[in-house]
Write an enzyme that holds these catalytic residues in place. Structure first.
Site, short mmCIF file in Angstrom:
data_model
loop_
_atom_site.label_atom_id
_atom_site.label_comp_id
_atom_site.label_asym_id
_atom_site.label_seq_id
_atom_site.Cartn_x
_atom_site.Cartn_y
_atom_site.Cartn_z
N ARG A 199 -7.77 -7.59 -7.89
CA ARG A 199 -8.89 -8.65 -8.38
C ARG A 199 -10.22 -8.46 -7.96
O ARG A 199 -10.64 -7.56 -8.05
CB ARG A 199 -8.69 -10.28 -6.89
CG ARG A 199 -8.84 -9.18 -6.01
CD ARG A 199 -9.23 -10.17 -4.28
NE ARG A 199 -8.74 -9.53 -3.44
CZ ARG A 199 -9.74 -8.54 -2.85
NH1 ARG A 199 -11.49 -8.65 -3.84
NH2 ARG A 199 -10.56 -7.96 -1.80
N LYS A 245 -16.72 -5.16 4.55
CA LYS A 245 -17.97 -4.41 3.51
C LYS A 245 -19.39 -5.55 3.85
O LYS A 245 -19.12 -6.35 4.16
CB LYS A 245 -18.13 -4.42 2.53
CG LYS A 245 -16.64 -2.93 2.33
CD LYS A 245 -16.59 -3.04 0.79
CE LYS A 245 -15.34 -2.92 0.41
NZ LYS A 245 -14.15 -3.00 -0.58
N ASN A 273 -7.08 -2.94 -5.41
CA ASN A 273 -7.50 -4.51 -5.29
C ASN A 273 -6.94 -5.33 -6.42
O ASN A 273 -8.07 -5.11 -7.58
CB ASN A 273 -8.71 -4.87 -4.97
CG ASN A 273 -9.07 -3.97 -3.04
OD1 ASN A 273 -8.28 -4.79 -2.44
ND2 ASN A 273 -9.77 -3.66 -3.04
N LYS A 291 -4.12 10.16 7.76
CA LYS A 291 -4.73 10.76 8.67
C LYS A 291 -6.29 10.31 8.79
O LYS A 291 -6.90 9.69 7.32
CB LYS A 291 -4.83 12.17 7.80
CG LYS A 291 -5.60 13.58 8.69
CD LYS A 291 -5.09 13.78 9.86
CE LYS A 291 -6.35 14.81 10.06
NZ LYS A 291 -5.91 14.96 11.85
N HIS A 348 -16.60 5.57 1.83
CA HIS A 348 -16.06 4.57 1.26
C HIS A 348 -16.66 4.22 -0.31
O HIS A 348 -17.81 3.65 -0.65
CB HIS A 348 -16.09 3.55 2.14
CG HIS A 348 -14.84 2.63 1.22
ND1 HIS A 348 -13.78 1.42 2.26
CD2 HIS A 348 -14.88 1.65 0.02
CE1 HIS A 348 -13.23 1.14 1.73
NE2 HIS A 348 -13.43 0.79 0.44
N GLU A 393 -6.35 2.58 -1.65
CA GLU A 393 -5.39 1.22 -2.10
C GLU A 393 -6.14 0.39 -3.82
O GLU A 393 -7.39 1.17 -4.04
CB GLU A 393 -5.71 -0.32 -1.29
CG GLU A 393 -6.77 -0.20 -1.04
CD GLU A 393 -7.10 -1.33 0.03
OE1 GLU A 393 -5.96 -1.89 0.73
OE2 GLU A 393 -8.20 -2.41 0.46
N GLY A 416 -8.47 -6.74 4.33
CA GLY A 416 -9.67 -6.85 5.28
C GLY A 416 -9.53 -6.71 5.72
O GLY A 416 -9.93 -7.39 7.37
N ARG A 468 -24.39 -8.99 1.59
CA ARG A 468 -23.47 -10.30 2.09
C ARG A 468 -24.67 -10.81 2.98
O ARG A 468 -24.48 -10.19 4.17
CB ARG A 468 -22.22 -9.83 2.62
CG ARG A 468 -21.58 -8.98 1.35
CD ARG A 468 -20.44 -8.96 1.21
NE ARG A 468 -19.33 -7.81 0.99
CZ ARG A 468 -18.05 -7.40 1.04
NH1 ARG A 468 -17.67 -8.39 1.79
NH2 ARG A 468 -17.21 -7.11 0.04
N LYS A 527 0.52 -1.30 -0.15
CA LYS A 527 -0.24 -0.05 -0.02
C LYS A 527 1.13 1.50 -0.16
O LYS A 527 0.62 2.80 -0.71
CB LYS A 527 -0.96 -0.30 0.90
CG LYS A 527 -1.81 -1.38 1.20
CD LYS A 527 -2.99 -1.29 2.16
CE LYS A 527 -3.84 -2.28 2.19
NZ LYS A 527 -4.30 -2.89 3.29
#
Length: 461
Positions: free
Chosen positions: A293, A237, A291, A202, A209, A289, A165, A339, A117
């Site tokens: 995938r 999430k 991801n 910070k 998000h 960041e 995660g 989910r 990261k």
């Protein structure tokens, strides 16, 4: 396209999703599984299945040698890693390629670069993407951390340089917090990812998000708009939407363009997600960041764009150019994903594996259920508790919420506790309906609104 057969190096609902996409392309599928997963749905759907070891992930799904040997023995052309497990492991991508096979995802070098990261922040800055104020690189000592905190001020977030995660992350409200949490975060990151490196950012108060779906073939790059992922529990999430309903059009354009710029900077290949924090007050966004995938929440993007992201991953890995240009990507309506986990909300979300005695899946326009479940299936206790994702689409967010309420009411999973009750409470909540939430909303809500309505314990596991 050179891929005629694929080994699925994963389990659960994402393995089922990959197999269905591959079959639609006329591709033979081979499913690896641990001894505990011999009866899972993906094994039943695949053309062939191979046992790669004992239930412990380190001896099966995280065993690079076992997975690569299975791929070679099966004579496949390519390996799809899904999400989690080895999906963002650069050494695994390299090992697949070294075996003369195709890794369905970015090259190992790109995964290695973007998976760190701190390095990814530098790439983002070079591409002109705003980053959260914080450390310029990894921090070796607490003394260095104190120096950064003195410049950025508190509160400040301590973050693991590797992995994801939500692990290896702590928030320090003051210097005492920083000195207490810094070694804890390092130890957790080392245990989880084999890398205890940390950096500081910070804290953006009342942040949302928001993430952008990208696709690339190494030469051409597009975005498939953004997703709203602010409803999180312990930085995991829980509920995702597309598009982000409160994002001004001009901010959306800049956000998505910045994600494409970053993809272009690293000649990205495959599907990926660029994650951001968005300050609704200032209308500023900051890179978090990448991801490298497919994401758990990819179906909401598929529902609003009509693009099969998994199929596109496979085609690109097989040497085909992107089948779409940016002008082809349009968003229609609104989609929400819930989910569904095998967890008991009344007992602090304790994982609750068991046998499915009855399964009823709602049907109708705009309803999709991606799952690993079938009646009689026994969920093993060794893995993540995600068992399915209920995705709903409608022309407006208001209509989508109503359709979701009906779909959740019609989804029946008997034999185990699930988080269906959590989502039924969320879909009826006034703040959720208004979109009045940030990344810290859900944990506050669980301790007050949800506990009051259901009697669930406020102590979350």
């Amino acid at each position: 396209m050179t891929i005629r057969s694929i080994l699925v190096a994963n389990r659960g609902e994402i393995a089922v999703r990959i197999i269905k996409a591959a079959k639609a392309l006329g591709i033979r599928t081979v499913q690896v599984h641990s001894a505990a997963d011999a009866d899972m749905l993906a094994v039943k759907l695949a053309d062939e299945a191979i046992d790669i070891g004992s239930p412990a992930p380190k001896k099966s799904y995280l065993n690079i040698e076992a997975v690569v040997n299975a791929a070679k023995a099966a004579g496949v052309d390519a390996v799809h890693p899904g999400y989690g497990f080895l999906s963002e492991n650069a050494d695994f991508a390299d090992a697949v390629e070294a075996a003369g096979l195709i890794f369905i995802g970015p090259k190992g070098d790109a995964i290695r670069l973007l998976g760190d990261k701190v390095a990814a922040r530098a790439v983002a800055a070079k591409a002109g993407v705003p980053t959260v104020p914080g450390s310029a690189g990894r921090l070796a000592t607490i003394e260095e951390a104190r120096g950064v905190a003195a410049k950025t001020g508190f509160p400040i977030m301590i973050k693991a340089a590797a992995g994801g995660g939500g692990r290896g992350i702590r928030i320090a409200a003051d210097l005492a917090d920083l000195e207490r949490h810094f070694p804890q975060a390092s130890a957790e990151a080392l245990a989880a990812f084999g890398d205890g490196g940390l950096y500081l950012e910070k804290v953006i108060t009342k942040a949302r998000h928001v993430e952008v779906q990208i696709l690339g073939d190494g030469k051409n790059f597009v975005h498939c708009f953004e997703r709203e992922c602010s409803l999180q529990r312990r930085r995991q999430k829980v509920w995702e939407e597309a598009p982000s309903f409160l994002l001004p059009a001009e901010v959306r354009a800049k956000l998505c363009e910045s994600a494409v710029a970053l993809a272009r900077e690293v000649a990205y290949r495959g599907a990926g997600t660029v994650e951001y924090l968005y300050d609704e007050t200032t209308r500023e966004f900051y890179f978090i960041e990448v991801n490298t995938r497919i994401q758990v929440e990819h179906p909401v993007t598929e529902m609003i764009t009509g693009i099969d992201l998994v199929s596109e991953m496979i085609r690109v890995a097989g040497g085909a150019p992107l089948s779409i240009s940016q002008a082809d990507v349009e968003a229609f309506g609104h989609a929400i994903e819930c989910r569904i986990n095998a967890e008991d909300p009344a007992k602090g979300f304790m994982p609750a594996p068991g046998t499915i005695s009855r399964l009823v899946v709602p049907e109708g326009d705009g309803i999709r259920f991606d799952t690993m479940l079938y009646e009689g299936y026994t969920i093993p206790p060794f893995y993540d508790s995600l068992v399915g994702k209920l995705i709903v689409w409608a022309e407006t967010r208001e209509a989508c919420l109503e359709r979701l309420r009906q779909a959740l009411s019609g989804l029946v999973i008997e034999g185990i506790p699930t988080t269906i009750s959590l989502h039924l409470a969320l879909v009826s909540d006034a703040s959720v309906a208004r979109g009045a939430f940030d990344t810290r909303f859900l944990e506050r809500w669980l301790e007050t609104e949800f506990a009051a309505k259901t009697g669930a314990t406020a102590e979350v596991a």
